[in-house]
Design a protein around this motif. Structure first.
Motif, PDB file in Angstrom:
ATOM      1  N   UNK A   1      20.333  72.670  68.549  1.00  0.00           N
ATOM      2  CA  UNK A   1      19.210  73.418  69.127  1.00  0.00           C
ATOM      3  C   UNK A   1      17.831  72.907  68.744  1.00  0.00           C
ATOM      4  N   UNK A   2      17.702  72.160  67.660  1.00  0.00           N
ATOM      5  CA  UNK A   2      16.379  71.678  67.255  1.00  0.00           C
ATOM      6  C   UNK A   2      15.820  70.729  68.305  1.00  0.00           C
ATOM      7  N   UNK A   3      16.602  69.681  68.641  1.00  0.00           N
ATOM      8  CA  UNK A   3      16.137  68.744  69.665  1.00  0.00           C
ATOM      9  C   UNK A   3      16.160  69.388  71.046  1.00  0.00           C
ATOM     10  N   UNK A   4      17.128  70.256  71.304  1.00  0.00           N
ATOM     11  CA  UNK A   4      17.204  70.936  72.596  1.00  0.00           C
ATOM     12  C   UNK A   4      15.978  71.809  72.835  1.00  0.00           C
ATOM     13  N   UNK A   5      15.532  72.514  71.807  1.00  0.00           N
ATOM     14  CA  UNK A   5      14.396  73.417  71.960  1.00  0.00           C
ATOM     15  C   UNK A   5      13.130  72.649  72.308  1.00  0.00           C
ATOM     16  N   UNK A   6      12.883  71.542  71.617  1.00  0.00           N
ATOM     17  CA  UNK A   6      11.667  70.778  71.857  1.00  0.00           C
ATOM     18  C   UNK A   6      11.644  70.178  73.265  1.00  0.00           C
ATOM     19  N   UNK A   7      12.731  69.486  73.641  1.00  0.00           N
ATOM     20  CA  UNK A   7      12.778  68.861  74.958  1.00  0.00           C
ATOM     21  C   UNK A   7      12.845  69.919  76.052  1.00  0.00           C
ATOM     22  N   UNK A   8      13.635  70.976  75.815  1.00  0.00           N
ATOM     23  CA  UNK A   8      13.764  72.033  76.806  1.00  0.00           C
ATOM     24  C   UNK A   8      12.449  72.754  77.056  1.00  0.00           C
ATOM     25  N   UNK A   9      11.710  73.054  75.972  1.00  0.00           N
ATOM     26  CA  UNK A   9      10.416  73.711  76.135  1.00  0.00           C
ATOM     27  C   UNK A   9       9.424  72.809  76.863  1.00  0.00           C
ATOM     28  N   UNK A  10       9.447  71.532  76.546  1.00  0.00           N
ATOM     29  CA  UNK A  10       8.554  70.588  77.219  1.00  0.00           C
ATOM     30  C   UNK A  10       8.817  70.605  78.725  1.00  0.00           C
ATOM     31  N   UNK A  11      10.090  70.584  79.103  1.00  0.00           N
ATOM     32  CA  UNK A  11      10.455  70.610  80.520  1.00  0.00           C
ATOM     33  C   UNK A  11      10.116  71.947  81.156  1.00  0.00           C
ATOM     34  N   UNK A  12      10.469  73.043  80.480  1.00  0.00           N
ATOM     35  CA  UNK A  12      10.259  74.379  81.043  1.00  0.00           C
ATOM     36  C   UNK A  12       8.783  74.674  81.263  1.00  0.00           C
ATOM     37  N   UNK A  13       7.950  74.428  80.258  1.00  0.00           N
ATOM     38  CA  UNK A  13       6.529  74.738  80.376  1.00  0.00           C
ATOM     39  C   UNK A  13       5.863  73.835  81.416  1.00  0.00           C
ATOM     40  N   UNK A  14       6.269  72.569  81.462  1.00  0.00           N
ATOM     41  CA  UNK A  14       5.694  71.650  82.450  1.00  0.00           C
ATOM     42  C   UNK A  14       6.008  72.097  83.877  1.00  0.00           C
TER      43      UNK A  14
END
Length: 419
Positions: A28-41
């Motif tokens: 979840x650490x790497x998933x959260x960062x990449x996922x948030x970047x994609x979601x917010x964008x």
């Protein structure tokens, strides 16, 4: 030891379930960062807002990680890991809802920072757990050193695998469902497997703080390790941006994920091989060699490359990453007070996270101005500074093996010459 023997040794110490749990709990650490970047964008249309939110998340983890780890050292891992895993799962879910509901950028940044602060420190605590298990097993001398080397090697491989597979899983969930599903998937994983890691019977109890200098972590032996770990973060930031910029410029944006997988594969294989090196080869020497290789192997990145030749250069470069990280964590185990091992590892790991965040930001500016090779400059700089510090500042006598796990007395004072 061969890589297979390394894995068997880890299985003999605690079994496969612990290895699998620690791997799934750190995804979840790497998933959260990449996922948030994609979601917010995709939700806001603003890359700047997405970068600010993910940066706040990473900064929160940098600040909160050592505090959580210190509490675990003092009171045992079970309660703090269980509490932070469940709380963080809820906070990640709330953060997703806030993004979808159109919350303001300052509100998202603040919520992301708090969510990052509550992220369980699975990597540092898992490494601490293996050290405690090896000490309890009564191993001494060469056998103890081989087991510790195996533990740090396997943990490094798990970090690499999570680093590569986390973003891949985000992409899969995003394509199959939606960007929010990838972040919610991270929340589910941290809630389930973070709790499983906390409740596993190997969770060590707390230890009373060591008196006086024996309990200090602000020693030259530990502080000097913060620099090469920060440089490793700069390296990751420069490489991620450089590879992405190259892929985008070549017209094949999906190449970046493949090149990361190639680099992660060679790094993981080299990390596992570290347990096969002779015990007599000092950890400081291993670190210097790995840091030097990290610098030298970035130089071919500045040649004119096609996709295949750059992938080959990145694959060769990956062989220096695993040994560098594995050796640094091995030195932390040597230098840290036994009663503050998790905190020591979390503090040094925070330097990597901070370096990666700053490296990604700075390399983006360099890539805009000078192309993908401009971003690679930070990777080269990270390797060069790490080699300079490990060769000129680090002292071998700070990291003598100690059966108790505490640093040698030399680690607690400022030395004047190499040991």
């Amino acid at each position: 030891m061969s890589p297979l023997q390394t894995l068997r040794r880890m299985h003999d110490i605690a079994g496969w379930p612990l290895l699998l749990t620690t791997f799934l709990a750190r995804l979840p650490i790497s998933m959260s960062l990449i996922g948030l970047l994609t979601l917010v964008t995709t939700t806001t249309g603003s890359v700047a807002a997405a970068g600010a939110v993910t940066g706040a998340f990473a900064l929160g983890e940098t600040v909160g990680g050592p505090v959580i780890a210190r509490f675990a050292d003092r009171h045992g891992q079970r309660v703090p890991v269980l509490a932070t895993a469940l709380v963080d799962a809820v906070l990640i879910t709330v953060l997703v809802y806030a993004v979808l509901a159109g919350a303001s950028a300052p509100a998202l940044i603040a919520l992301a920072a708090v969510t990052g602060m509550c992220m369980p420190q699975i990597g540092p605590m898992a490494r601490t757990r293996w050290v405690v298990l090896i000490r309890r097993g009564g191993q001494r001398g060469v056998q103890r050193e081989r087991s510790l080397s195996a533990a740090m090697s396997v943990e490094g491989v798990l970090d690499e695998a999570a680093f590569v597979l986390g973003p891949a899983l985000v992409g899969l969930l995003t394509v199959a469902f939606s960007p929010s599903a990838s972040v919610l998937g991270a929340a589910v994983l941290i809630g389930l497997f973070g709790s499983a890691f906390a409740l596993h019977p190997t969770a060590p109890p707390g230890a009373p703080p060591a008196p006086g200098a024996e309990g200090r972590i602000a020693t030259p032996a530990l502080l000097v390790l913060a620099v090469p770990m920060f440089c490793q973060g700069l390296f990751f930031g420069g490489m991620s941006t450089g590879v992405t910029a190259f892929a985008a410029g070549s017209g094949y944006g999906d190449l970046s994920g493949l090149m990361y997988a190639v680099m992660g594969a060679s790094s993981a294989a080299a990390g596992l091989m570290m347990a096969s090196l002779p015990v007599g080869l000092a950890l400081t020497v291993r670190t210097r060699i790995a840091a030097g290789a990290l610098f030298l192997l970035t130089l071919p990145l500045y040649l004119d490359h096609g996709a295949a030749s750059l992938a080959a250069a990145v694959f060769v470069l990956g062989a220096a990453i695993g040994p560098h990280i594995v050796s640094l964590f091995g030195l932390i185990e040597r230098a840290a007070p036994a009663s503050r091992l998790s905190q020591s590892m979390a503090v040094i790991l925070s330097c990597l996270i901070l370096g990666q965040a700053l490296g990604s930001t700075a390399s983006g500016v360099l890539a805009d101005a000078h192309g993908h090779q401009g971003a690679f400059v930070l990777a080269t700089l990270g390797g060069l500074v790490s080699f300079a510090v490990t060769a000129l500042v680090m002292r071998t006598r700070w990291y003598g093996p100690a059966e108790s796990g505490s640093p040698s007395p030399a680690a607690l004072t400022e030395p004047t010459s190499e040991g």
